[in-house]
Design a protein around this motif. Structure first.
Motif, PDB file in Angstrom:
ATOM      1  N   VAL A  52       0.837  -1.201   0.000  1.00  0.00           N
ATOM      2  CA  VAL A  52       0.000   0.000   0.000  1.00  0.00           C
ATOM      3  C   VAL A  52       0.872   1.250   0.000  1.00  0.00           C
ATOM      4  CG1 VAL A  52      -1.661   1.337   1.360  1.00  0.00           C
ATOM      5  CG2 VAL A  52      -2.008  -1.120   1.021  1.00  0.00           C
ATOM      6  N   ALA A  53       1.950   1.237   0.761  1.00  0.00           N
ATOM      7  CA  ALA A  53       2.857   2.392   0.756  1.00  0.00           C
ATOM      8  C   ALA A  53       3.414   2.627  -0.648  1.00  0.00           C
ATOM      9  CB  ALA A  53       3.990   2.177   1.757  1.00  0.00           C
ATOM     10  N   ALA A  54       3.818   1.566  -1.321  1.00  0.00           N
ATOM     11  CA  ALA A  54       4.354   1.692  -2.674  1.00  0.00           C
ATOM     12  C   ALA A  54       3.270   2.134  -3.651  1.00  0.00           C
ATOM     13  CB  ALA A  54       4.956   0.365  -3.126  1.00  0.00           C
ATOM     14  N   LEU A  55       2.057   1.620  -3.467  1.00  0.00           N
ATOM     15  CA  LEU A  55       0.948   2.022  -4.338  1.00  0.00           C
ATOM     16  C   LEU A  55       0.658   3.510  -4.201  1.00  0.00           C
ATOM     17  CD1 LEU A  55      -2.312   0.136  -5.030  1.00  0.00           C
ATOM     18  CD2 LEU A  55      -2.450   2.504  -4.292  1.00  0.00           C
ATOM     19  N   LEU A  56       0.616   4.002  -2.967  1.00  0.00           N
ATOM     20  CA  LEU A  56       0.308   5.420  -2.756  1.00  0.00           C
ATOM     21  C   LEU A  56       1.397   6.321  -3.326  1.00  0.00           C
ATOM     22  CD1 LEU A  56      -1.165   5.386   0.871  1.00  0.00           C
ATOM     23  CD2 LEU A  56      -2.389   5.309  -1.307  1.00  0.00           C
ATOM     24  N   LEU A  57       2.651   5.968  -3.092  1.00  0.00           N
ATOM     25  CA  LEU A  57       3.739   6.784  -3.638  1.00  0.00           C
ATOM     26  C   LEU A  57       3.786   6.692  -5.167  1.00  0.00           C
ATOM     27  CD1 LEU A  57       6.610   6.169  -1.056  1.00  0.00           C
ATOM     28  CD2 LEU A  57       5.212   8.239  -1.353  1.00  0.00           C
ATOM     29  N   GLY A  58       3.525   5.511  -5.698  1.00  0.00           N
ATOM     30  CA  GLY A  58       3.468   5.374  -7.150  1.00  0.00           C
ATOM     31  C   GLY A  58       2.360   6.203  -7.748  1.00  0.00           C
ATOM     32  N   ALA A  59       1.215   6.229  -7.056  1.00  0.00           N
ATOM     33  CA  ALA A  59       0.095   7.041  -7.531  1.00  0.00           C
ATOM     34  C   ALA A  59       0.461   8.522  -7.550  1.00  0.00           C
ATOM     35  CB  ALA A  59      -1.125   6.803  -6.643  1.00  0.00           C
ATOM     36  N   VAL A  60       1.088   8.981  -6.491  1.00  0.00           N
ATOM     37  CA  VAL A  60       1.476  10.395  -6.422  1.00  0.00           C
ATOM     38  C   VAL A  60       2.397  10.753  -7.583  1.00  0.00           C
ATOM     39  CG1 VAL A  60       2.823  12.071  -5.103  1.00  0.00           C
ATOM     40  CG2 VAL A  60       1.141  10.634  -3.937  1.00  0.00           C
ATOM     41  N   ASP A  78       3.994  17.519  -1.087  1.00  0.00           N
ATOM     42  CA  ASP A  78       2.910  17.524  -0.095  1.00  0.00           C
ATOM     43  C   ASP A  78       2.125  16.217  -0.146  1.00  0.00           C
ATOM     44  OD1 ASP A  78       3.605  20.050   0.746  1.00  0.00           O
ATOM     45  OD2 ASP A  78       2.108  21.069  -0.504  1.00  0.00           O
ATOM     46  N   LEU A  79       1.891  15.706  -1.352  1.00  0.00           N
ATOM     47  CA  LEU A  79       1.142  14.458  -1.482  1.00  0.00           C
ATOM     48  C   LEU A  79       1.953  13.275  -0.964  1.00  0.00           C
ATOM     49  CD1 LEU A  79      -0.459  15.019  -4.998  1.00  0.00           C
ATOM     50  CD2 LEU A  79      -1.515  15.345  -2.758  1.00  0.00           C
ATOM     51  N   GLU A  80       3.245  13.281  -1.213  1.00  0.00           N
ATOM     52  CA  GLU A  80       4.094  12.209  -0.678  1.00  0.00           C
ATOM     53  C   GLU A  80       4.097  12.241   0.849  1.00  0.00           C
ATOM     54  OE1 GLU A  80       7.335  11.635  -4.306  1.00  0.00           O
ATOM     55  OE2 GLU A  80       7.786  13.027  -2.659  1.00  0.00           O
ATOM     56  N   ALA A  81       4.138  13.442   1.412  1.00  0.00           N
ATOM     57  CA  ALA A  81       4.098  13.560   2.873  1.00  0.00           C
ATOM     58  C   ALA A  81       2.757  13.072   3.412  1.00  0.00           C
ATOM     59  CB  ALA A  81       4.354  15.006   3.287  1.00  0.00           C
ATOM     60  N   ALA A  82       1.667  13.379   2.710  1.00  0.00           N
ATOM     61  CA  ALA A  82       0.349  12.929   3.139  1.00  0.00           C
ATOM     62  C   ALA A  82       0.249  11.407   3.091  1.00  0.00           C
ATOM     63  CB  ALA A  82      -0.728  13.553   2.257  1.00  0.00           C
ATOM     64  N   ALA A  83       0.828  10.800   2.060  1.00  0.00           N
ATOM     65  CA  ALA A  83       0.831   9.336   1.968  1.00  0.00           C
ATOM     66  C   ALA A  83       1.586   8.730   3.143  1.00  0.00           C
ATOM     67  CB  ALA A  83       1.445   8.892   0.644  1.00  0.00           C
ATOM     68  N   GLY A  84       2.725   9.328   3.493  1.00  0.00           N
ATOM     69  CA  GLY A  84       3.493   8.832   4.629  1.00  0.00           C
ATOM     70  C   GLY A  84       2.737   8.957   5.931  1.00  0.00           C
ATOM     71  N   THR A  85       2.026  10.067   6.105  1.00  0.00           N
ATOM     72  CA  THR A  85       1.231  10.260   7.317  1.00  0.00           C
ATOM     73  C   THR A  85       0.118   9.217   7.399  1.00  0.00           C
ATOM     74  OG1 THR A  85       1.694  12.638   7.319  1.00  0.00           O
ATOM     75  CG2 THR A  85      -0.229  11.898   8.557  1.00  0.00           C
TER      76      THR A  85
END
Length: 205
Positions: free
Chosen positions: A88-96, A184-191
């Protein structure tokens, strides 16, 4: 050489499809008229219908091309990452990264291609929902595997956790479409990932 009577003029189909995909990605299905497509693709309406049969068929083919060209991060994450959290972490960062590509429309065609739609476009919207639901089901399956392996607590609800992940995925796409900065989106994914359940503590010996 000119085309014969009743025969559409030849054109680069792949290039025309790419331009149509970008237009659908930018505006969504209902907001794109046939005249918009012919203008973007550089072809006349008879050529469009001869090559693609209809606007709907053109959109569906554009979605396939989009998935192959820009949606590979989903398979990469869900197939190659060892557990659900890292997937999921990789999916979110890939999406961003995919949804903030320079020189491309921001956001995701699969998520926002038919957000607001007319009754005539209901089947288009349903097709996109099915694609999103398929990704959600794959995430839930990965979570269930982790529960069975003991890397997630037994009380974890796979469906709820999958819905959470998909909600973040969709939200990032909407923010990207609104012009949010990649950092900002990468930071939001991490949060968001900080809310992921921790592995159960090892039993004392």
């Amino acid at each position: 050489m000119t085309a014969g009577p009743g025969r559409p003029r030849s054109f680069d189909r792949d290039a025309a499809l790419e331009r149509a995909m970008l237009l659908f990605w930018e505006r969504g299905y209902d907001a794109v008229a046939t005249r918009d497509l012919t203008g973007a693709m550089g072809i006349a309406a008879p050529s469009l219908y001869h090559a693609f049969t209809s606007k709907r068929a053109l959109f569906e083919e554009a979605v396939e091309v989009y998935g192959q060209r820009y949606g590979g991060y989903i398979d990469d994450a869900l197939q190659n990452e060892p557990d659900a959290r890292s997937a999921v972490a990789a999916l979110l960062l890939g999406a961003v990264r995919q949804q903030t590509l320079p020189g491309h429309p921001h956001g995701c065609l699969i998520i926002s291609g038919a957000t607001n739609y007319s009754p005539a476009s209901a089947e288009i919207a349903a097709g996109l929902r099915e694609r999103r639901a398929h990704t959600a089901a794959r995430i839930a399956e990965k979570i269930r595997a982790d529960i069975a392996a003991g890397t997630l607590p037994r009380e974890t609800d796979a469906q709820h956790l999958s819905t959470f992940a998909v909600s973040v995925w969709h939200g990032l796409a909407l923010l990207a479409r609104d012009g949010a900065a990649r950092a900002d989106l990468e930071a939001a994914a991490g949060t968001a990932m900080q809310a992921w359940p921790r592995p159960p503590a090892a039993a004392p010996r």
